[in-house]
Design a protein around this motif. Sequence first.
Motif, PDB file in Angstrom:
ATOM      1  N   ARG A 294      88.902 -63.293  -7.787  1.00 17.24           N
ATOM      2  CA  ARG A 294      89.440 -63.049  -6.449  1.00 17.24           C
ATOM      3  C   ARG A 294      90.944 -62.771  -6.482  1.00 17.24           C
ATOM      4  O   ARG A 294      91.458 -61.971  -5.706  1.00 17.24           O
ATOM      5  N   ALA A 295      91.678 -63.377  -7.396  1.00 17.12           N
ATOM      6  CA  ALA A 295      93.136 -63.212  -7.458  1.00 17.12           C
ATOM      7  C   ALA A 295      93.522 -61.781  -7.810  1.00 17.12           C
ATOM      8  O   ALA A 295      94.513 -61.261  -7.314  1.00 17.12           O
ATOM      9  N   THR A 296      92.753 -61.145  -8.694  1.00 14.93           N
ATOM     10  CA  THR A 296      93.087 -59.780  -9.120  1.00 14.93           C
ATOM     11  C   THR A 296      92.167 -58.735  -8.509  1.00 14.93           C
ATOM     12  O   THR A 296      92.345 -57.544  -8.735  1.00 14.93           O
ATOM     13  N   ASN A 297      91.168 -59.176  -7.749  1.00 16.34           N
ATOM     14  CA  ASN A 297      90.174 -58.288  -7.150  1.00 16.34           C
ATOM     15  C   ASN A 297      89.502 -57.401  -8.201  1.00 16.34           C
ATOM     16  O   ASN A 297      89.340 -56.205  -8.008  1.00 16.34           O
ATOM     17  N   THR A 298      89.148 -58.014  -9.331  1.00 17.52           N
ATOM     18  CA  THR A 298      88.461 -57.306 -10.405  1.00 17.52           C
ATOM     19  C   THR A 298      87.278 -58.136 -10.887  1.00 17.52           C
ATOM     20  O   THR A 298      87.140 -59.308 -10.540  1.00 17.52           O
ATOM     21  N   CYS A 299      86.456 -57.515 -11.688  1.00 10.24           N
ATOM     22  CA  CYS A 299      85.388 -58.212 -12.395  1.00 10.24           C
ATOM     23  C   CYS A 299      85.775 -58.218 -13.863  1.00 10.24           C
ATOM     24  O   CYS A 299      85.891 -57.164 -14.484  1.00 10.24           O
ATOM     25  N   ASP A 300      85.999 -59.401 -14.392  1.00 14.25           N
ATOM     26  CA  ASP A 300      86.445 -59.547 -15.768  1.00 14.25           C
ATOM     27  C   ASP A 300      85.284 -59.951 -16.671  1.00 14.25           C
ATOM     28  O   ASP A 300      84.326 -60.574 -16.213  1.00 14.25           O
ATOM     29  N   ILE A 301      85.412 -59.624 -17.935  1.00 12.02           N
ATOM     30  CA  ILE A 301      84.462 -60.066 -18.947  1.00 12.02           C
ATOM     31  C   ILE A 301      85.146 -61.156 -19.746  1.00 12.02           C
ATOM     32  O   ILE A 301      86.235 -60.950 -20.281  1.00 12.02           O
ATOM     33  N   VAL A 302      84.513 -62.335 -19.786  1.00  8.71           N
ATOM     34  CA  VAL A 302      85.097 -63.493 -20.454  1.00  8.71           C
ATOM     35  C   VAL A 302      84.138 -64.011 -21.522  1.00  8.71           C
ATOM     36  O   VAL A 302      82.949 -63.702 -21.502  1.00  8.71           O
TER      37      VAL A 302
ATOM     38  N   ASN B 177      81.905 -69.870 -20.771  1.00  4.56           N
ATOM     39  CA  ASN B 177      81.095 -70.073 -19.576  1.00  4.56           C
ATOM     40  C   ASN B 177      82.006 -70.462 -18.417  1.00  4.56           C
ATOM     41  O   ASN B 177      82.628 -71.516 -18.446  1.00  4.56           O
ATOM     42  N   PRO B 178      82.093 -69.608 -17.395  1.00  6.15           N
ATOM     43  CA  PRO B 178      83.062 -69.857 -16.313  1.00  6.15           C
ATOM     44  C   PRO B 178      82.572 -70.899 -15.320  1.00  6.15           C
ATOM     45  O   PRO B 178      81.381 -71.123 -15.141  1.00  6.15           O
ATOM     46  N   ILE B 179      83.531 -71.525 -14.658  1.00  3.81           N
ATOM     47  CA  ILE B 179      83.263 -72.438 -13.552  1.00  3.81           C
ATOM     48  C   ILE B 179      83.578 -71.678 -12.276  1.00  3.81           C
ATOM     49  O   ILE B 179      84.680 -71.167 -12.111  1.00  3.81           O
ATOM     50  N   VAL B 180      82.598 -71.585 -11.398  1.00  4.45           N
ATOM     51  CA  VAL B 180      82.765 -70.814 -10.172  1.00  4.45           C
ATOM     52  C   VAL B 180      83.417 -71.703  -9.119  1.00  4.45           C
ATOM     53  O   VAL B 180      82.786 -72.596  -8.556  1.00  4.45           O
ATOM     54  N   ASP B 181      84.705 -71.475  -8.893  1.00  2.00           N
ATOM     55  CA  ASP B 181      85.462 -72.143  -7.835  1.00  2.00           C
ATOM     56  C   ASP B 181      86.821 -71.480  -7.724  1.00  2.00           C
ATOM     57  O   ASP B 181      87.294 -70.853  -8.649  1.00  2.00           O
ATOM     58  N   GLY B 182      87.433 -71.580  -6.582  1.00  5.50           N
ATOM     59  CA  GLY B 182      88.768 -71.009  -6.399  1.00  5.50           C
ATOM     60  C   GLY B 182      88.774 -69.502  -6.560  1.00  5.50           C
ATOM     61  O   GLY B 182      88.138 -68.791  -5.797  1.00  5.50           O
ATOM     62  N   ASN B 183      89.496 -69.014  -7.571  1.00  2.00           N
ATOM     63  CA  ASN B 183      89.628 -67.578  -7.783  1.00  2.00           C
ATOM     64  C   ASN B 183      88.393 -66.939  -8.407  1.00  2.00           C
ATOM     65  O   ASN B 183      88.197 -65.738  -8.282  1.00  2.00           O
ATOM     66  N   ILE B 184      87.585 -67.697  -9.109  1.00  5.18           N
ATOM     67  CA  ILE B 184      86.351 -67.150  -9.679  1.00  5.18           C
ATOM     68  C   ILE B 184      85.254 -67.348  -8.642  1.00  5.18           C
ATOM     69  O   ILE B 184      84.816 -68.463  -8.378  1.00  5.18           O
ATOM     70  N   TRP B 185      84.795 -66.259  -8.029  1.00  4.80           N
ATOM     71  CA  TRP B 185      83.850 -66.388  -6.930  1.00  4.80           C
ATOM     72  C   TRP B 185      82.426 -66.052  -7.298  1.00  4.80           C
ATOM     73  O   TRP B 185      81.513 -66.291  -6.514  1.00  4.80           O
ATOM     74  N   PHE B 186      82.169 -65.487  -8.481  1.00  7.61           N
ATOM     75  CA  PHE B 186      80.804 -65.367  -8.987  1.00  7.61           C
ATOM     76  C   PHE B 186      80.858 -65.201 -10.495  1.00  7.61           C
ATOM     77  O   PHE B 186      81.866 -64.812 -11.065  1.00  7.61           O
ATOM     78  N   ALA B 187      79.752 -65.532 -11.135  1.00  6.76           N
ATOM     79  CA  ALA B 187      79.619 -65.361 -12.585  1.00  6.76           C
ATOM     80  C   ALA B 187      78.212 -64.864 -12.874  1.00  6.76           C
ATOM     81  O   ALA B 187      77.252 -65.276 -12.221  1.00  6.76           O
ATOM     82  N   ASP B 188      78.103 -63.978 -13.842  1.00  4.14           N
ATOM     83  CA  ASP B 188      76.814 -63.425 -14.219  1.00  4.14           C
ATOM     84  C   ASP B 188      76.738 -63.397 -15.730  1.00  4.14           C
ATOM     85  O   ASP B 188      77.666 -62.941 -16.398  1.00  4.14           O
ATOM     86  N   GLY B 189      75.662 -63.850 -16.299  1.00  8.72           N
ATOM     87  CA  GLY B 189      75.511 -63.844 -17.743  1.00  8.72           C
ATOM     88  C   GLY B 189      74.757 -65.065 -18.191  1.00  8.72           C
ATOM     89  O   GLY B 189      74.203 -65.784 -17.371  1.00  8.72           O
ATOM     90  N   PRO B 190      74.699 -65.303 -19.446  1.00 12.05           N
ATOM     91  CA  PRO B 190      75.469 -64.698 -20.534  1.00 12.05           C
ATOM     92  C   PRO B 190      74.830 -63.419 -21.068  1.00 12.05           C
ATOM     93  O   PRO B 190      73.637 -63.187 -20.911  1.00 12.05           O
ATOM     94  N   TYR B 191      75.666 -62.622 -21.710  1.00 10.00           N
ATOM     95  CA  TYR B 191      75.247 -61.400 -22.381  1.00 10.00           C
ATOM     96  C   TYR B 191      75.592 -61.507 -23.857  1.00 10.00           C
ATOM     97  O   TYR B 191      76.553 -62.165 -24.232  1.00 10.00           O
TER      98      TYR B 191
END
Length: 82
Positions: free
Chosen positions: A30-38, A41-55
């Motif tokens: 949300r902070a950068t208005n982008t979809c990043d590849i990390v 395993n992300p924690i969805v809260d605050g600036n991270i508003w969704f997560a999809d994976g793993p790939y």
Amino acid sequence: MKSLLLVGTVIVATTVVGLAEGLYWVVGNRATNTCDIVTSNPIVDGNIWFADGPYNSVDDAKLARSTISQCPRDQPPADNPK
């Protein structure tokens, strides 16, 4: 017999750790208005508003990112996952 059991345990532990490496997630930032590849395993809260994976590869994550409707279409290349 104990040494065989110990060797088996070490092999299983090593395999589990090896399988956990090399995984990628697509996250909405949300902070950068982008979809990043990390790579963690992300924690969805605050600036991270969704997560999809793993790939299993960056290419799979890029393909997934291109199909997620919330991701902007003009994404920068994901050469260096975070």
